[in-house]
Design a protein around this motif. Structure first.
Motif, short mmCIF file in Angstrom:
data_model
loop_
_atom_site.label_atom_id
_atom_site.label_comp_id
_atom_site.label_asym_id
_atom_site.label_seq_id
_atom_site.Cartn_x
_atom_site.Cartn_y
_atom_site.Cartn_z
N CYS A 28 0.83 -1.21 0.00
CA CYS A 28 0.00 0.00 0.00
C CYS A 28 0.87 1.26 0.00
O CYS A 28 1.79 1.39 0.81
CB CYS A 28 -0.91 -0.02 1.23
SG CYS A 28 -1.89 1.47 1.45
N CYS A 88 -2.35 5.96 -0.83
CA CYS A 88 -2.98 6.97 -1.70
C CYS A 88 -4.38 7.35 -1.21
O CYS A 88 -4.86 8.44 -1.50
CB CYS A 88 -3.05 6.47 -3.13
SG CYS A 88 -4.22 5.12 -3.40
N CYS A 122 -9.01 3.93 -1.97
CA CYS A 122 -9.98 2.92 -1.54
C CYS A 122 -10.98 3.48 -0.54
O CYS A 122 -12.16 3.18 -0.61
CB CYS A 122 -9.27 1.70 -0.97
SG CYS A 122 -8.09 2.08 0.35
N CYS A 162 -7.14 0.37 -7.02
CA CYS A 162 -5.97 0.33 -6.13
C CYS A 162 -4.71 0.17 -7.00
O CYS A 162 -4.55 -0.84 -7.68
CB CYS A 162 -6.08 -0.83 -5.14
SG CYS A 162 -4.57 -1.01 -4.15
S1 SF4 Z 1 -6.11 2.19 -2.89
FE1 SF4 Z 1 -6.03 1.86 -0.66
S2 SF4 Z 1 -4.96 -0.10 -0.39
FE2 SF4 Z 1 -4.57 0.60 -2.48
S3 SF4 Z 1 -2.62 1.72 -2.37
FE3 SF4 Z 1 -4.25 3.24 -2.14
S4 SF4 Z 1 -4.58 3.40 0.08
FE4 SF4 Z 1 -3.40 1.52 -0.27
#
Ligand code: SF4
Length: 87
Positions: A34, A37, A40, A76
């Motif tokens: 992870c 970002c 999600c 993701c």
């Molecule tokens: S979408 Fe969620 S699980 Fe995936 S990298 Fe970004 S913060 Fe991490």
């Protein structure tokens, strides 16, 4: 009916009871890669949460509507989400 048949049927009923409800998929989150970002949690706040001060998200729910899980897997960038019912 033999005891063995009863046993097998009992196991089938048990597996049916443990199956993911219709229209929902089991969500698996492996946040090892992870990047933080936050996509999600913005996409599915009912399924993925983020505690203040944490570096990674956590699952609020381990099941999600099929389309929501598909979006989580697609958006993701690190591939942290998997479909637990796909195998
Ligand atoms: S979408 Fe969620 S699980 Fe995936 S990298 Fe970004 S913060 Fe991490």
């Amino acid at each position: 009916m033999t005891n063995r048949q009863d046993s097998v049927r009992g196991m089938d009923a048990q597996q049916d009871a443990m199956a993911t409800p219709r229209g929902l998929r089991e969500v698996l989150l492996s946040p090892g890669d992870c990047s933080g970002c936050g996509a999600c949690t913005e996409l599915a706040p009912d399924i993925v949460g983020w505690r203040e001060g944490d570096e990674r998200p956590f699952l609020v729910s381990d099941v999600a509507p099929d389309g929501v899980l598909t979006e989580l897997m697609a958006f993701c960038p690190e591939g942290c989400f998997e479909d637990g019912d796909a195998s």
